[in-house]
Design an enzyme around this catalytic site. Structure first.
Site, PDB file in Angstrom:
ATOM      1  N   SER A 127      -2.573  16.148  -2.415  1.00 39.50           N
ATOM      2  CA  SER A 127      -2.625  17.276  -1.492  1.00 39.50           C
ATOM      3  C   SER A 127      -2.562  18.602  -2.223  1.00 39.50           C
ATOM      4  O   SER A 127      -2.007  18.727  -3.304  1.00 39.50           O
ATOM      5  CB  SER A 127      -1.465  17.185  -0.498  1.00 39.50           C
ATOM      6  OG  SER A 127      -1.627  16.098   0.362  1.00 39.50           O
ATOM      7  N   LYS A 163      -8.733   4.314   7.405  1.00 38.76           N
ATOM      8  CA  LYS A 163      -9.442   5.352   8.156  1.00 38.76           C
ATOM      9  C   LYS A 163     -10.598   5.912   7.323  1.00 38.76           C
ATOM     10  O   LYS A 163     -11.690   6.157   7.841  1.00 38.76           O
ATOM     11  CB  LYS A 163      -8.486   6.477   8.543  1.00 38.76           C
ATOM     12  CG  LYS A 163      -7.438   6.083   9.566  1.00 38.76           C
ATOM     13  CD  LYS A 163      -6.492   7.256   9.846  1.00 38.76           C
ATOM     14  CE  LYS A 163      -5.405   6.874  10.838  1.00 38.76           C
ATOM     15  NZ  LYS A 163      -4.471   8.001  11.093  1.00 38.76           N
ATOM     16  N   THR A 172       7.114   7.723   6.430  1.00 34.98           N
ATOM     17  CA  THR A 172       6.221   7.610   5.269  1.00 34.98           C
ATOM     18  C   THR A 172       6.946   7.967   3.976  1.00 34.98           C
ATOM     19  O   THR A 172       6.356   8.476   3.035  1.00 34.98           O
ATOM     20  CB  THR A 172       4.968   8.492   5.437  1.00 34.98           C
ATOM     21  OG1 THR A 172       5.358   9.863   5.563  1.00 34.98           O
ATOM     22  CG2 THR A 172       4.174   8.082   6.654  1.00 34.98           C
ATOM     23  N   SER A 193      -3.691  17.200   6.938  1.00 28.87           N
ATOM     24  CA  SER A 193      -3.734  16.427   5.694  1.00 28.87           C
ATOM     25  C   SER A 193      -4.594  15.185   5.846  1.00 28.87           C
ATOM     26  O   SER A 193      -5.381  14.843   4.953  1.00 28.87           O
ATOM     27  CB  SER A 193      -2.321  16.035   5.266  1.00 28.87           C
ATOM     28  OG  SER A 193      -2.322  15.487   3.960  1.00 28.87           O
ATOM     29  N   HIS A 216      -5.450   5.875  -2.542  1.00 28.86           N
ATOM     30  CA  HIS A 216      -4.105   6.444  -2.474  1.00 28.86           C
ATOM     31  C   HIS A 216      -3.582   6.177  -1.066  1.00 28.86           C
ATOM     32  O   HIS A 216      -4.259   6.469  -0.076  1.00 28.86           O
ATOM     33  CB  HIS A 216      -4.148   7.945  -2.754  1.00 28.86           C
ATOM     34  CG  HIS A 216      -2.897   8.640  -2.312  1.00 28.86           C
ATOM     35  ND1 HIS A 216      -1.658   8.306  -2.815  1.00 28.86           N
ATOM     36  CD2 HIS A 216      -2.686   9.624  -1.383  1.00 28.86           C
ATOM     37  CE1 HIS A 216      -0.744   9.055  -2.225  1.00 28.86           C
ATOM     38  NE2 HIS A 216      -1.337   9.856  -1.355  1.00 28.86           N
ATOM     39  N   ASN A 234       5.575   5.084   0.604  1.00 25.11           N
ATOM     40  CA  ASN A 234       4.814   6.062  -0.168  1.00 25.11           C
ATOM     41  C   ASN A 234       5.501   6.339  -1.503  1.00 25.11           C
ATOM     42  O   ASN A 234       6.678   6.719  -1.538  1.00 25.11           O
ATOM     43  CB  ASN A 234       4.703   7.361   0.643  1.00 25.11           C
ATOM     44  CG  ASN A 234       3.702   8.337   0.051  1.00 25.11           C
ATOM     45  OD1 ASN A 234       3.073   8.079  -0.969  1.00 25.11           O
ATOM     46  ND2 ASN A 234       3.552   9.473   0.705  1.00 25.11           N
ATOM     47  N   GLU A 266       5.611  14.243  -8.730  1.00 25.25           N
ATOM     48  CA  GLU A 266       5.951  15.454  -7.995  1.00 25.25           C
ATOM     49  C   GLU A 266       7.428  15.428  -7.616  1.00 25.25           C
ATOM     50  O   GLU A 266       7.869  16.165  -6.737  1.00 25.25           O
ATOM     51  CB  GLU A 266       5.070  15.613  -6.758  1.00 25.25           C
ATOM     52  CG  GLU A 266       5.057  14.461  -5.799  1.00 25.25           C
ATOM     53  CD  GLU A 266       4.100  14.687  -4.631  1.00 25.25           C
ATOM     54  OE1 GLU A 266       4.458  15.449  -3.730  1.00 25.25           O
ATOM     55  OE2 GLU A 266       2.995  14.109  -4.650  1.00 25.25           O
ATOM     56  N   CYS A 294      -0.020  13.919  -5.455  1.00 25.79           N
ATOM     57  CA  CYS A 294      -0.190  12.484  -5.709  1.00 25.79           C
ATOM     58  C   CYS A 294      -1.300  12.164  -6.705  1.00 25.79           C
ATOM     59  O   CYS A 294      -1.564  10.992  -6.970  1.00 25.79           O
ATOM     60  CB  CYS A 294      -0.448  11.757  -4.390  1.00 25.79           C
ATOM     61  SG  CYS A 294       0.850  11.999  -3.170  1.00 25.79           S
TER      62      CYS A 294
END
Length: 390
Positions: A308, A242, A152, A201, A233, A275, A79, A111
């Site tokens: 995303s 998480k 990030t 997000s 990812h 990232n 991207e 991504c």
């Protein structure tokens, strides 16, 4: 036919920022970066590196003359593209000296691009068993100085050779994927920096994971106990954790402990790079493979890809006999050890050093960049690349 990852390589620029020092410079408690999002260092791309050079450097370390002849498809997932028309794959194809009778394309979906490339590669190999496909996940994550997303950021690329009878990992079926039109992260064509609704997000990432995981279990008959590890990812290393925590109660305590331990190992490289968008999942996979000593032939690794906007996919792969022999562990250790820390002032100066957008020619000092493949400038609106090894 067994199809999967035959080789995997990685490249990140030679300079980085310490996240504790960045936090202090931004008047933020350092633990919010090192523990809260789980980042220790952030790779910084000099002006002589872009998505093309990062990808080419990652691929250069793994391909040999046989690969150069057999690779007949180059898929450039990014991207951070440099041209609205010409694919980054074409530049990489030339810089690596690949077989001219090849396809070369660029794939874009945030991504998720490299995962899409891998799935296309599997189809190509199924029809052309003697060929190989070079899949690239390459990006420079930019949100801007003093922005909520600054911590990030990152830069790097992962390159994979996909083939029949792979030496590292066989990619299994089924795959489960999901698409929904949302605005959690995006970068309009007029902006060199991304926009993100961070809280939304994060919620969508976890929602997508839960949906594809449920569908994958139903379609495959596999459960958490069947996974030696799950790689994610990683826009930052706490994000995958998480998601993993939302499903851990499906497993026994010993399986939970195994998945959590292996998850931490899978984040070691990402924690010190940041990232890298399309390459982040595969950098996590590489971190697991190169840093977990007791992985064995037949171990199944689950993988969650998220781009995303949004597309998500869950799939799995099984490790092959003696896969460790085909990894470049020493090379990647040397890559990390050779990096140089820059001060916050130096980082900010490098970040603000950008290429002209008005057609002006520019010649760059490539001697300060130790990479084998670099961007040397722009002439007549054309980027000029150099492979120092030629």
């Amino acid at each position: 036919m067994k199809i999967g990852i035959d080789k995997i390589g990685f490249y990140t620029p030679h300079i980085y920022v310490d996240m504790e020092k960045l936090a202090e410079a931004r008047n933020i408690e350092p633990a919010k970066f090192t523990i809260g999002i789980g980042q220790s260092q952030m790779a910084v791309a000099p002006i002589t590196q872009d998505s093309v050079t990062l990808a080419a450097n990652a691929a250069l370390e793994i391909i040999d003359d046989e690969d150069r002849e057999k690779i007949d498809f180059v898929i450039f997932g990014s991207e951070s593209g440099i041209d609205h028309s010409k694919s980054g794959a074409v530049y990489v194809h030339q810089l690596l000296g690949l077989n001219p009778h090849a396809r070369a394309i660029e794939v874009k979906q945030a991504c998720y691009g490299a995962t899409a490339g891998i799935q296309m590669a599997k189809g190509h190999i199924a029809l052309n068993p003697d060929s190989k496909v070079l899949v690239l996940g390459t990006d420079i994550a930019r949100y801007g100085l003093n922005t909520p997303g600054e911590s990030t950021q990152g830069a790097g690329a992962v390159a994979m050779v996909i083939s029949a009878n792979p030496k590292i990992m066989v990619l299994e079926n089924p795959n489960v994927y999901l698409t929904n039109d949302i605005m959690d992260f995006w970068r309009p064509i007029y902006s060199d920096k991304a926009f993100v609704d961070g809280k939304f997000s994060n919620e969508q990432y976890i929602l997508f994971f839960n949906k594809v995981w449920e569908a994958f279990k139903a379609k495959s008959g596999l459960e958490l106990k069947d996974m030696e590890a799950i790689c994610y990812h990683l826009p930052y290393t706490k994000m995958g954790l998480k998601a993993l925590r939302t499903v851990l109660d499906e497993a026994t305590e010993d399986v939970q402990e195994r998945l959590l331990e292996n998850y931490q190992v899978s984040t070691l490289y990402n924690r010190n790079v940041g990232n890298i968008y399309t390459g982040s999942l595969y950098l996590s996979l590489l971190s697991l493979l190169e840093n977990k000593d007791d992985l064995q032939e037949g171990n199944r690794i689950g993988m969650f890809s998220y781009g995303s906007g949004a597309v998500g996919e869950f799939f799995s792969g099984t490790l092959q006999p003696n896969f460790k022999q085909y990894l470049n562990i020493d090379g990647h250790r040397s890559l990390f050890n050779a990096r140089k820390e820059v001060s916050i002032e130096e980082y900010e100066k490098i970040f603000e050093e950008t290429l002209p957008t008005d057609g002006t020619d520019i010649e760059l000092d490539i001697n300060r960049d130790p990479a084998s493949i670099v961007l040397s400038g722009i002439m007549d609106n054309k980027r000029q690349y150099v492979n120092k090894k030629r």
